[in-house]
Design a protein around this motif. Sequence first.
Motif: not given
Length: 234
Positions: A25, A16, A18-19, A80, A1-3
């Motif tokens: 996050i 932040y 996420t998708e 998360l 999981m990316k910001k």
Amino acid sequence: MKKIDKIYEGKAKILYTTEDPDLLIQHFKDDATAFNAQKKGTIQEKGIMNNRISAKIFEYLGTQGISTHFVKMLSDRDMLIKKVTIVPIEVIVRNRAAGSMCRMLGVTEGFQLASPVLEFCYKNDGLGDPVINEYHIQALNLATDAEVKGISRMALAINGHLKKFFLKLNIELIDFKLEFGRYHGDIILADEISPDTCRLWEVGTGNKLDKDRFRRDLGNIEEAYQEVLRRVTS
Ligand code: TMP
């Protein structure tokens, strides 16, 4: 999981997207403030310690049947979480008198309360998070009556679970602050639970293992947080 996007920055954390629209996050910073940000500083690696401590406590509360926003740890400073709408109320539970309770009521620090005290503050930095009661909450539409009842029940149950959890680590839970969020029609525990948001006294010595070391310049702040982390993860 990316910001993806930064959507909120508070005194100690950043959120932040996420998708996944249901997940955020939560990033923990080393910044520390006290007295409504009149006092500012840094506690080395606090973000790392509070991320780990919070994760452990959320996991523990999950096993005790408390719904929380915690999903999983992602890295040293990132967890998360479920995306909630924060109820703009800070919920404080006290077992012994300390901090603002002593100032407000003239009670000696450490006075053993005959029963836990539940307190609500309006989450508003501009106003310095003033203490409010159920009537203010209803009158200002901060939460419904059912939500206040649910939040109160959860906060007192969490107090019972956390008192036991910390006592096993030879730590007494003096008081703490919680925040709750709305998630698909439910109220769940949000924010963090860490030495920033709890007063933790070592049993026997009365040694303070929390942010009061920063608030009152008692020294050995990092060591105190490290000690809580060590015990919580032991
Ligand atoms: P208080 O005695 O200053 O009202 O604090 C009660 C508890 O709430 C204590 O454990 C510290 C925590 N707290 C926060 O987490 N955030 C805050 O902004 C304040 C004022 C207190």
